[in-house]
Design a protein around this motif. Structure first.
Motif, short mmCIF file in Angstrom:
data_model
loop_
_atom_site.label_atom_id
_atom_site.label_comp_id
_atom_site.label_asym_id
_atom_site.label_seq_id
_atom_site.Cartn_x
_atom_site.Cartn_y
_atom_site.Cartn_z
N PRO A 36 -20.18 31.51 -13.01
CA PRO A 36 -18.66 30.88 -13.24
C PRO A 36 -17.85 31.34 -11.98
O PRO A 36 -18.08 32.46 -11.46
N LEU A 37 -16.90 30.60 -11.59
CA LEU A 37 -16.06 30.88 -10.49
C LEU A 37 -14.82 31.40 -10.90
O LEU A 37 -13.98 30.69 -11.53
N TRP A 38 -14.43 32.75 -10.71
CA TRP A 38 -13.28 33.50 -11.05
C TRP A 38 -12.00 32.78 -10.12
O TRP A 38 -12.45 32.49 -8.93
N PRO A 39 -10.67 32.66 -10.75
CA PRO A 39 -9.73 32.27 -9.90
C PRO A 39 -9.92 33.03 -8.41
O PRO A 39 -9.76 34.22 -8.40
N LYS A 40 -9.53 32.31 -7.44
CA LYS A 40 -9.36 32.59 -6.05
C LYS A 40 -10.87 33.05 -5.43
O LYS A 40 -10.82 33.51 -4.15
N CYS A 41 -11.79 33.11 -6.24
CA CYS A 41 -13.06 33.37 -5.60
C CYS A 41 -13.79 32.28 -4.44
O CYS A 41 -14.59 32.61 -3.64
N ASP A 42 -13.22 31.10 -4.75
CA ASP A 42 -13.46 29.92 -3.93
C ASP A 42 -13.05 29.99 -2.63
O ASP A 42 -13.63 29.45 -1.48
N ARG A 43 -11.96 31.14 -2.36
CA ARG A 43 -11.48 31.26 -0.93
C ARG A 43 -12.07 32.69 -0.54
O ARG A 43 -11.39 33.25 0.52
N SER A 44 -12.76 33.37 -1.18
CA SER A 44 -13.27 34.68 -0.77
C SER A 44 -14.48 34.72 0.18
O SER A 44 -15.40 33.53 0.33
N PRO A 48 -20.22 33.83 -4.59
CA PRO A 48 -19.33 33.76 -6.06
C PRO A 48 -19.80 34.90 -6.93
O PRO A 48 -19.38 35.21 -7.62
N THR A 49 -21.23 35.31 -6.70
CA THR A 49 -21.55 36.31 -7.75
C THR A 49 -21.22 37.74 -7.45
O THR A 49 -20.56 38.45 -8.16
N GLN A 50 -21.06 38.04 -6.09
CA GLN A 50 -20.26 39.21 -5.67
C GLN A 50 -18.82 39.46 -5.89
O GLN A 50 -18.35 40.35 -6.42
N CYS A 51 -18.22 38.11 -5.63
CA CYS A 51 -16.79 38.11 -6.13
C CYS A 51 -16.75 38.12 -7.71
O CYS A 51 -15.56 39.01 -7.96
N PHE A 52 -17.30 37.58 -8.37
CA PHE A 52 -17.38 37.57 -9.90
C PHE A 52 -17.54 39.09 -10.48
O PHE A 52 -16.57 39.72 -11.07
#
Length: 141
Positions: A36-44, A48-52
């Protein structure tokens, strides 16, 4: 007639429990690159896994409140929360275990406060992903 009804019931139940009920565990989802894509992780710059994982850790720390009644009673321990990010990107708590119920309630509150996100996708189809998170409560000194 009874045999026909039995066969018909079995066929219909098999259809109703087909792929709509798929829930991937966190490990399987990570292996397949479905997160799942946490808000603002698309700009990280992170995956996606590390950001989540980072956002979830930060969310728990920022929303953590030691329940006053638990503090007064000297309660501590680890609560394990099993939840999914469903096909709509919302959190659903499945099971809570460990420690006292006052601590369990706080752990549920923290997890339910996770923001809505873009669900994991298998191809173009949204899919639920299951997570298990331990939250440790240590009485402040």
């Amino acid at each position: 007639m009874k045999r026909t009804l039995l066969i018909l019931t079995l066929l219909l139940s098999g259809i109703s429990f087909s792929q709509d009920a798929i829930i991937l565990s966190q490990e399987n989802a990570n292996e397949k690159g479905i997160t799942p894509l946490w808000p603002k992780c698309d700009r990280s710059r992170q995956t996606p896994t590390q950001c989540f994982d980072q956002k979830l850790r930060n969310h728990i720390i920022q929303n953590f409140e030691y329940p006053e009644i638990a503090m007064n009673e000297g309660l501590s321990g680890t609560v394990t929360v099993e939840f999914i990010i469903n096909k709509k990107g919302k959190v659903e708590v499945l099971e809570v275990t460990g420690a006292h119920r006052y601590l369990q309630r706080e752990a549920i509150r923290i997890i339910r406060a996770i923001p809505k996100m873009k669900p994991g996708k298998w191809g173009e189809k949204p899919i639920a992903v299951a997570y298990t998170v331990p939250i440790t409560f240590r009485k402040p000194q």
